[in-house]
Design a protein around this motif. Structure first.
Motif, mmCIF file in Angstrom:
data_model
loop_
_atom_site.group_PDB
_atom_site.id
_atom_site.type_symbol
_atom_site.label_atom_id
_atom_site.label_comp_id
_atom_site.label_asym_id
_atom_site.label_seq_id
_atom_site.Cartn_x
_atom_site.Cartn_y
_atom_site.Cartn_z
ATOM 1 N N ARG A 87 -0.662 -13.808 42.249
ATOM 2 C CA ARG A 87 -2.148 -13.339 42.109
ATOM 3 C C ARG A 87 -2.656 -12.404 43.174
ATOM 4 O O ARG A 87 -4.046 -12.140 42.982
ATOM 5 N N ALA A 88 -1.501 -11.500 42.757
ATOM 6 C CA ALA A 88 -2.615 -10.509 43.871
ATOM 7 C C ALA A 88 -3.373 -9.187 42.773
ATOM 8 O O ALA A 88 -2.949 -9.139 41.892
ATOM 9 N N ASP A 89 -3.983 -8.463 43.401
ATOM 10 C CA ASP A 89 -4.591 -7.707 42.901
ATOM 11 C C ASP A 89 -4.479 -6.625 43.002
ATOM 12 O O ASP A 89 -4.346 -6.069 44.786
ATOM 13 N N TRP A 90 -4.565 -5.308 42.836
ATOM 14 C CA TRP A 90 -4.937 -3.800 43.228
ATOM 15 C C TRP A 90 -6.139 -2.948 42.529
ATOM 16 O O TRP A 90 -7.181 -2.059 41.803
ATOM 17 N N PRO A 91 -7.403 -3.816 43.414
ATOM 18 C CA PRO A 91 -8.916 -2.895 43.474
ATOM 19 C C PRO A 91 -8.323 -1.505 43.862
ATOM 20 O O PRO A 91 -7.897 -1.243 44.405
ATOM 21 N N ALA A 92 -9.427 -0.683 43.133
ATOM 22 C CA ALA A 92 -9.628 0.640 43.138
ATOM 23 C C ALA A 92 -10.772 1.747 43.182
ATOM 24 O O ALA A 92 -11.563 0.333 43.113
ATOM 25 N N ARG A 93 -11.212 2.172 44.201
ATOM 26 C CA ARG A 93 -12.484 2.871 44.843
ATOM 27 C C ARG A 93 -11.966 4.153 43.866
ATOM 28 O O ARG A 93 -11.289 5.249 44.067
ATOM 29 N N HIS A 94 -13.430 4.561 43.255
ATOM 30 C CA HIS A 94 -13.503 5.721 43.282
ATOM 31 C C HIS A 94 -13.974 6.614 44.174
ATOM 32 O O HIS A 94 -15.062 6.397 45.025
ATOM 33 N N ARG A 95 -13.245 7.481 45.373
ATOM 34 C CA ARG A 95 -13.813 8.090 46.660
ATOM 35 C C ARG A 95 -14.685 8.751 46.543
ATOM 36 O O ARG A 95 -15.714 8.896 47.086
ATOM 37 N N PRO A 151 -11.934 12.522 39.290
ATOM 38 C CA PRO A 151 -11.578 12.088 40.230
ATOM 39 C C PRO A 151 -10.721 11.106 41.014
ATOM 40 O O PRO A 151 -9.339 10.500 40.607
ATOM 41 N N GLN A 152 -10.920 11.422 42.492
ATOM 42 C CA GLN A 152 -9.611 10.884 43.873
ATOM 43 C C GLN A 152 -10.040 9.915 43.522
ATOM 44 O O GLN A 152 -10.578 8.498 44.033
ATOM 45 N N ALA A 153 -8.498 8.859 43.409
ATOM 46 C CA ALA A 153 -8.808 7.587 43.623
ATOM 47 C C ALA A 153 -8.136 6.429 44.939
ATOM 48 O O ALA A 153 -7.583 6.949 45.524
ATOM 49 N N ASP A 154 -9.031 5.997 45.980
ATOM 50 C CA ASP A 154 -8.364 4.907 46.847
ATOM 51 C C ASP A 154 -7.801 3.633 46.367
ATOM 52 O O ASP A 154 -8.854 2.836 45.523
ATOM 53 N N LEU A 155 -6.594 3.511 46.663
ATOM 54 C CA LEU A 155 -5.568 2.101 46.123
ATOM 55 C C LEU A 155 -6.136 0.958 47.267
ATOM 56 O O LEU A 155 -5.351 1.129 48.278
ATOM 57 N N ASP A 156 -6.725 -0.171 47.027
ATOM 58 C CA ASP A 156 -6.316 -1.344 48.201
ATOM 59 C C ASP A 156 -4.781 -1.831 47.158
ATOM 60 O O ASP A 156 -4.844 -2.464 46.172
ATOM 61 N N LEU A 157 -4.355 -3.239 47.855
ATOM 62 C CA LEU A 157 -3.780 -3.861 47.663
ATOM 63 C C LEU A 157 -3.694 -5.464 48.503
ATOM 64 O O LEU A 157 -4.371 -5.361 49.440
ATOM 65 N N ILE A 158 -4.336 -6.274 47.782
ATOM 66 C CA ILE A 158 -4.777 -7.676 47.981
ATOM 67 C C ILE A 158 -3.483 -8.683 47.772
ATOM 68 O O ILE A 158 -3.969 -9.110 46.200
ATOM 69 N N GLY A 159 -3.358 -9.676 48.792
ATOM 70 C CA GLY A 159 -2.106 -10.762 48.267
ATOM 71 C C GLY A 159 -1.479 -11.067 49.467
ATOM 72 O O GLY A 159 -1.776 -10.458 50.722
ATOM 73 N N GLU A 160 -2.072 -13.410 49.529
ATOM 74 C CA GLU A 160 -1.325 -13.122 50.727
ATOM 75 C C GLU A 160 -0.443 -12.996 51.327
ATOM 76 O O GLU A 160 0.267 -12.769 52.426
ATOM 77 N N MET A 161 1.193 -12.482 50.672
ATOM 78 C CA MET A 161 2.055 -12.378 51.042
ATOM 79 C C MET A 161 2.001 -10.632 51.830
ATOM 80 O O MET A 161 2.531 -10.136 52.437
ATOM 81 N N GLU A 162 1.196 -9.756 50.321
ATOM 82 C CA GLU A 162 1.257 -8.374 50.570
ATOM 83 C C GLU A 162 0.436 -8.153 52.274
ATOM 84 O O GLU A 162 1.152 -7.271 52.361
#
Lengths: 222, 411
Positions: free
Chosen positions: B286-294, B236-247
């Motif tokens: 504290r950054a996080d990398w949530p992903a989505r199943h496209r 499956p294709q993934a969509d990557l997000d990146l959450i973090g205050e400096m990011e």
């Protein structure tokens, strides 16, 4: 035993836990104490300590006794300089007393060994200030544990023009340099630090990215 | 002292990163092992506890960091026979071929003075972690990471930070510097120490944190590009997000200086809060990398274990392709329990992609039959009793081998 080509010492198990003590009582307490003390010197392990002790005993008159005397004398006379922290038998030390040096320039170093290194290179026209370590909260080294107040006092002297922060390029060394910059910021002196970059005779190909970046950031006009 | 096992010679020897010889000394379950291989994928099959993962872990330790299991240095030595003996001093060495020619790497433990520490040598010279990261790009997945997207954020950060190291060899060292400054700050906060000292430490956190965040943002961009380039496959294709205050600042294209200044102000304002909390509550740690199943249009965290594993493999395969484009060679790919959670269609597609990528993958599994899809294109060993045995190809009763040299064609 060596793993071909990789230079790892793979100690045999009977050697791995080798302490200072010899396995059976082969020497009296006098000799054993000597070996134990020598093994506490930097760079010497139990094996080399035994070798040093043996060497000294064989050279009793030409080395051992003169060394013992020199140790006693140094222990008695040599003290940290009240001004800069360098070791010398006189206080202020010979470097602080040297009238040929620029009184407006202080080079701050972590340790006396760094002072010696800079002196070997005859690189500093001014005088020094030995901090006696670097800040490290985790190791319990606080600003009041280093010679920082005396540095600030020296920096306040009217003739002072420049303070060179010659800390090591380690994490704690650089944090200490940042801290000193903040502490000295209110004074009308120039605060500089050593450049970081390509070592003399170094090849670019062998440098890590951090060093290369630092070298580029602090590049200079030809 | 070791047992030599040799698979059939391979005439195809490109300049991809590959282990050609692996030597273990007093390592985990192995007293000594010498494995000579070529650059094709390596399959280690055997029962649970046969030592397959120990071999993957040894390879993972050739790169920077604490390896696939994140173990302590002293744990890695072979267990002594008597309970009162300490574990032996281990060493792992390898001869590799890389994009820039042959490479000799050795890592081991040294405890001459002070606490045990890891030493590493590259071509006979002592090498630091960044230098290892530059020459040895190694990524892995194992059953402990199966629920990567629904598990703790820390595990995801570790996973993606390792990927970032492939593009930014200094990334690991910068992360250590950041964490060190953060721990120092916490200690000074607790001791009610000098505010100027806190300023200095927060400046260091901001500088190193900005480097971390910038590298992550760039890694995310490259991963997304590589994922988008992947042809529709059974993964499956993934969509990557990146959450973090400096990011977030870097994602918005702000200049690094402004991001650093803002983070320093945040830290300064949060001193009381962080002292009470016992830790810094904001920052790149504290950054996080949530992903989505496209295709499914939902967060990866809500997907089944099997889908999460497939998404993870999808990301790893895209990453391997991106690294190959960047450096001329894909990384070493270590996949522990490669067959788990994958149906036969996905399994064969994975083998196909590995061959297509021309990557030296190291795969483990309990059942040799799982890997039949590789045919003669992989080197198969069976593990047991602290040794490895090469399994001859086309042995009796297993006629199911079929070569699959290109990527999956089904969509």
């Amino acid at each position: 035993m060596r793993l071909a080509g990789f230079g790892f010492r793979l100690w045999r198990s009977d050697e791995s836990g080798l302490g200072v003590r010899m396995k059976r009582q082969t020497a009296g307490p006098e000799l054993e104490r000597l070996v134990t003390l020598i093994a506490k010197l930097p760079g010497l392990g139990p094996r080399s300590a035994r070798r040093v002790a043996l060497f000294l005993l064989k050279k009793r008159d030409v080395l051992m006794i003169p060394l013992a005397e020199a140790l006693m004398l140094a222990a008695e006379k040599v003290r940290p300089c009240g001004t800069c922290g360098n070791f010398d038998a006189i206080d202020p030390c010979a470097v602080c007393m040297d009238s040929g040096r620029d009184p407006g320039l202080i080079c701050v170093v972590e340790d006396v060994a760094d002072l010696w290194a800079l002196e070997r290179a005859s690189a500093i026209r001014g005088r020094y200030h030995v901090l006696g370590g670097v800040l490290s909260a985790l190791d319990g080294v606080r600003p009041q544990d280093l010679r920082i107040d005396s540095l600030v006092a020296r920096a306040t002297l009217p003739e002072m023009r420049e303070i060179i922060l010659a800390m090591n390029a380690t994490i704690d060394g650089q944090t200490t340099a940042l801290y000193l910059t903040e502490r000295l910021a209110y004074l009308p002196v120039r605060i500089t630090r050593l450049a970081q970059g390509v070592p003399v005779g170094g090849e670019l190909d062998h440098l890590d990215e951090g060093t290369l970046l630092a070298a580029l950031t602090s590049r200079r006009e030809f | 002292m070791g047992e030599a096992a040799r698979a059939d010679d391979c005439s195809v020897c490109a300049s991809r990163l590959a282990v050609l010889r692996l030597t273990l000394h007093e390592w985990r379950s192995f007293s000594g092992l010498e494995l000579e291989i070529d650059s094709r994928p390596v399959v280690l099959a055997g029962a649970n506890g046969a030592g397959k993962t120990n071999i993957l872990e040894a390879i993972s330790l050739l790169g920077p960091g604490r390896g696939l299991r994140g173990a302590e240095l002293a744990e890695l030595g072979r267990r002594p026979a008597a309970a009162d003996e300490s574990t032996a001093d281990w060493a792992v060495s390898a001869l590799l071929e890389g994009a820039e020619g042959p490479l000799r790497v050795g890592v081991g433990i040294e405890r001459d003075t002070g606490p045990p520490r890891r030493i590493a040598r590259l071509d006979g010279r002592m090498a630091g972690p960044a230098e290892l990261a530059r020459h040895l790009r190694i990524v892995w997945t194992h059953p402990g990471m199966d629920r990567l997207f629904s598990g703790a954020a820390g595990e995801r950060r570790k996973f993606f930070d390792r990927l970032a190291m492939g593009f930014y060899p200094e990334h690991g060292q910068i992360a250590s510097a950041y964490e060190r400054a953060m721990r120092e700050r916490q200690k000074v906060l607790e001791d009610q120490g000098d505010p100027l000292w806190l300023d200095a430490l927060e400046r260091r956190m901001a500088e190193t944190g900005a480097s971390l965040a910038a590298a992550r943002v760039d890694t995310q961009r490259r991963l997304m590009q590589a994922l988008d380039r992947r042809e529709s496959s059974v993964f499956p294709q993934a969509d990557l997000d990146l959450i973090g205050e400096m990011e977030v600042g870097f994602l918005a294209g702000e200049p690094a200086g402004a991001i650093e200044t803002r983070f320093m102000a945040t830290l300064r304002a949060a001193r009381g809060r962080d002292r009470a909390a016992g830790r810094a509550l904001s920052g790149p740690h504290r950054a996080d990398w949530p992903a989505r199943h496209r295709a499914a249009g939902r967060p990866a965290a809500e997907c089944s274990t099997g889908e999460q594993k497939a998404l993870q493999l999808s990301i790893l395969l895209a990453y391997a392709r991106a690294l190959a484009d960047e450096w001329g060679s894909p990384p070493l790919l270590l996949i522990d329990e490669a067959g788990a959670h994958l149906d036969s269609r996905r399994r064969d597609a994975l083998w196909g992609e590995i061959l297509d990528l021309d990557v030296q993958a190291w795969l483990t599994g309990t059942d040799i039959e799982l890997f039949s899809g590789f045919g003669p294109n992989a080197q198969i060993f069976s593990a047991g009793n602290g040794r490895l045995k090469a399994v001859p190809l086309h042995s009796g009763g297993r006629g199911a081998f079929h070569a699959q040299a290109s990527g999956p064609s089904d969509s």
